[in-house]
Scaffold this motif. Sequence first.
Motif, PDB file in Angstrom:
ATOM      1  N   UNK A  80      43.810 -36.692   4.571  1.00 37.61           N
ATOM      2  CA  UNK A  80      43.601 -38.094   4.932  1.00 37.61           C
ATOM      3  C   UNK A  80      43.335 -39.019   3.744  1.00 37.61           C
ATOM      4  N   UNK A  81      43.138 -38.473   2.559  1.00 40.17           N
ATOM      5  CA  UNK A  81      42.870 -39.334   1.413  1.00 40.17           C
ATOM      6  C   UNK A  81      42.671 -38.524   0.148  1.00 40.17           C
ATOM      7  N   UNK A  82      42.602 -39.227  -0.954  1.00 44.38           N
ATOM      8  CA  UNK A  82      42.474 -38.568  -2.256  1.00 44.38           C
ATOM      9  C   UNK A  82      41.056 -38.111  -2.561  1.00 44.38           C
ATOM     10  N   UNK A  83      40.092 -38.457  -1.722  1.00 41.55           N
ATOM     11  CA  UNK A  83      38.697 -38.106  -1.948  1.00 41.55           C
ATOM     12  C   UNK A  83      38.296 -36.793  -1.272  1.00 41.55           C
ATOM     13  N   UNK A  84      39.259 -36.064  -0.733  1.00 35.46           N
ATOM     14  CA  UNK A  84      38.957 -34.811  -0.047  1.00 35.46           C
ATOM     15  C   UNK A  84      38.367 -33.785  -1.000  1.00 35.46           C
ATOM     16  N   UNK A  85      37.367 -33.071  -0.513  1.00 44.56           N
ATOM     17  CA  UNK A  85      36.880 -31.911  -1.261  1.00 44.56           C
ATOM     18  C   UNK A  85      37.759 -30.735  -0.845  1.00 44.56           C
ATOM     19  N   UNK A  86      38.406 -30.117  -1.828  1.00 44.96           N
ATOM     20  CA  UNK A  86      39.342 -29.021  -1.573  1.00 44.96           C
ATOM     21  C   UNK A  86      38.955 -27.852  -2.461  1.00 44.96           C
ATOM     22  N   UNK A  87      38.864 -26.657  -1.861  1.00 42.39           N
ATOM     23  CA  UNK A  87      38.618 -25.440  -2.619  1.00 42.39           C
ATOM     24  C   UNK A  87      39.796 -24.502  -2.357  1.00 42.39           C
TER      25      UNK A  87
END
Length: 137
Positions: A80-87
């Motif tokens: 949904x956006x560039x601020x996602x926390x992704x691991x």
Amino acid sequence: MERSPGSAIDSVLAKARAGVRRLTPEETLAAGRRGALLIDTRTETQRREQGEIPGALVIDRTVLEWRLDPLSDARIPEAVGHDLEIVVICRQGYSSSLAAESLRSLGLWRATDLVGGVEAWLEAGLPLSSGPADVRR
């Protein structure tokens, strides 16, 4: 994994990890609980042999960027956006570092990976399941 010290891939890997805070298995579990996207890029065979990470989305490495880029027509609903926390999670924590770097190059600045991969997760005694996995194509 057999690696030659000083090889070209070691340099690429060091560059991908420079300045990035990678997560321990316990930190990865906590990140998933607070809503981070846990992205498992292991093969089906690896997942069958090692087990599934509860709550992780399985995305094949060959389509990872398209599925997570919020501006892509092929994105998953969670992108949904560039601020996602992704691991990003792989078997041993090598290819996940390269994948996380690629995601950061798309503007997903919070993308990181699990130090030691699923092997470290197993060593930490964290929960696994036998599936079914949430596979995104």
